[in-house]
Structures are given as C-alpha cells and as structure tokens.
Scaffold this motif. Structure first.
Motif, short mmCIF file in Angstrom:
data_model
loop_
_atom_site.label_atom_id
_atom_site.label_comp_id
_atom_site.label_asym_id
_atom_site.label_seq_id
_atom_site.Cartn_x
_atom_site.Cartn_y
_atom_site.Cartn_z
N PHE A 161 10.22 -2.51 -12.72
CA PHE A 161 10.75 -1.52 -11.83
C PHE A 161 11.56 -0.60 -13.03
O PHE A 161 12.36 -0.65 -13.73
CB PHE A 161 12.01 -2.12 -11.03
CG PHE A 161 11.35 -3.03 -10.03
CD1 PHE A 161 11.25 -2.50 -8.73
CD2 PHE A 161 11.22 -4.37 -10.08
CE1 PHE A 161 10.69 -3.25 -7.63
CE2 PHE A 161 10.62 -5.06 -9.10
CZ PHE A 161 10.36 -4.81 -7.87
N TYR A 190 7.00 -5.65 -9.66
CA TYR A 190 6.64 -4.47 -9.06
C TYR A 190 5.14 -4.21 -9.26
O TYR A 190 4.56 -4.06 -10.50
CB TYR A 190 7.27 -3.25 -9.49
CG TYR A 190 6.89 -1.96 -8.88
CD1 TYR A 190 6.61 -2.02 -7.73
CD2 TYR A 190 6.61 -0.85 -9.65
CE1 TYR A 190 6.11 -0.85 -7.01
CE2 TYR A 190 6.01 0.34 -9.27
CZ TYR A 190 5.83 0.35 -7.75
OH TYR A 190 5.45 1.57 -7.07
N ILE A 200 5.04 -5.95 -3.81
CA ILE A 200 5.67 -6.79 -4.95
C ILE A 200 5.22 -8.19 -4.83
O ILE A 200 4.64 -8.45 -3.91
CB ILE A 200 7.26 -6.76 -4.83
CG1 ILE A 200 7.70 -7.13 -3.15
CG2 ILE A 200 8.01 -5.38 -4.91
CD1 ILE A 200 9.08 -7.52 -3.00
#
Length: 264
Positions: A161, A190, A200
């Motif tokens: 992320f 992610y 995700i």
C-alpha cells in the motif's frame, strides 16, 4: 402574692459567678480556636518549606504503547518540583498532544505523589515500509514519523500500500471491523486486478486466505467467523468474498462450496 413574686427574684450577687463562668468558657473557646489556627498556619508553613511539598513520586498507568518515562517527560513534571505548582489541566493537555494518547488524567495523592492515567488509541494495523513499520491508529491517523522496527503481534501488516485513495479505503474498512476479526488477520496485501484495482488478499492467523474487494470488504468480512464455522477445520484454502462467498481448498480435489451473499 407579694411573697411568691419575691421568691422568684434572683439577686445580682448570685448571677455574677454564672456570668463570669460563661465569659470564661467563651474566652477559652476563642483561645482554642486561635491556637488551632496558629498551629495550622505553622504546619502549612513548615509543609511548604519542607521536602514534603515537593513531588517525590510520579506513577503512570494505562500505558502500553508508550513507556512511562516518555509520558513523564512530555508531561513536564519532575521529582523535586513543588506540588502546589501542579496544573493538572495543563499537564493533561501536554500528554494528550502525543498522537497515540486518546485521553489523560492527572491526580495528586497526598502528600507528594502524582498519578498519570492514560488511555491509548489501539493500533488497527501497521504498514510495511522497507525496514520499518508505520502504525495506523483506530482513529485512522497514520504515524508516518514514528516508524517502528518490529510489528505488533496482534495488528495486521499492510503490504504493497502507498499513500493515497487505496490506503485510505483500507484504513476506513479496518476501522469498521470488530477487534476479534481485525486481530485474526495476519497480513493484507494490495493485489490489484485489471478488473478491480481495489482487490486485496488477506492471510489469516487460522491458515486461510481471503480474496476480496475493498468496495465490499468490511461488510462481508464481518461474516468471516460464520463462514469459517461451516468449513472443515482440517482443510485450509481461499475464501473468495468478491461475489457472494466461495471456498477453494489448497488440497487437490478438496471440497469447494459456494454461497450467495447474505446466506450463512
């Protein structure tokens, strides 16, 4: 009649001793009061001038993320400081400026002890960032300036992320989860797809994997305990929450089940 009336008359000579006795009692009471006030004043002066009026002990309770030494340092208090200069509201405000402190209460315990009680924000996740982890608090604040070298054992790790819309969406989704589900998550990766840039992948502490979209993640993840309870505990696999709920075992030929959203 005259004789009876005269029998009730008390002479001045008889009343004088009683008046003197009453005056003496009043004078004694005044003297005792003045002596008590004087003694109290002496005690106060001695107390103010003696080490008893200086802070001898500072205790901290309720802290888990912060060390007691750091909280005392930020409070501005120190041993040896005159306890009558203690401004509790000012000290509480100083402590509450720390990003992970939700509230602080300061109490004075006679004669010279101070107790600081704090309530900290929970860490709902940590963001993996090269060789450190960035804490994410339950209020959504990301402590970018306070990277830690080890991950808290109960907070999920966010991997892949970067700052922006996706991270904000992830944090907001985690905030909506009950803590028993939140802390059952080991990692959140992610893993965007061409068809879903909000995709995700989660690795759970029970050995299962979850595939989901951030757009519906928090609503569907709430049902995770119910979904897992319907599966064979000896089999681990991927639980797909993108559309309805779907389980695929890691074992070849394993059992696969599919449920419509809202069922189970």
């Amino acid at each position: 009649m005259i004789g009876l009336d005269q029998g009730k008359i008390v002479s001045i000579e008889e009343r004088i001793p009683k008046l003197k006795q009453q005056r003496r009692k009043k004078a004694n009471r005044r003297l005792v009061t003045l002596l008590s006030l004087f003694f109290l004043l002496i005690v106060c002066v001695v107390y103010f001038q003696s080490p008893l009026s200086h802070i001898k002990k500072i205790s901290v309770s309720g802290n888990d993320l912060y060390k007691a030494e750091l909280l005392v340092k930020n409070s501005g208090l120190s041993t040896g400081m005159n306890i009558w200069k203690l401004d509790k509201k000012e000290v509480e405000t100083k402590i509450e400026k720390l990003p992970e402190i939700k509230s602080a209460t300061v109490k004075w315990s006679f004669p010279n002890s101070v107790l600081i009680t704090v309530e900290e924000y929970d860490r709902i996740a940590v963001i993996a960032n090269e060789n450190s982890f960035i804490p994410v608090l339950e209020n959504g604040e990301i402590l970018e300036d306070e990277g830690i070298t080890s991950s808290p054992s109960n907070a999920p790790i966010l991997i892949g992320f970067t700052e922006g819309e996706i991270l904000e969406e992830m944090v907001n989704s985690l905030k909506e989860l009950p803590f028993e589900i939140l802390y059952s998550i080991s990692e959140v990766n992610y893993t965007p797809k061409e068809t879903d840039r909000f995709h995700i992948s989660l690795y759970m502490n029970d050995g299962n994997e979850v595939s989901a979209s951030l757009r519906s993640f928090s609503k569907k993840m709430i049902h995770y305990p119910s979904i897992v309870s319907q599966l064979d505990p000896s089999q681990k696999g991927v639980i797909d929450l993108e559309v309805g709920s779907y389980f695929k075992s890691y074992e070849p030929g394993g059992v696969e089940t599919s449920e419509e959203e809202g069922e189970g």
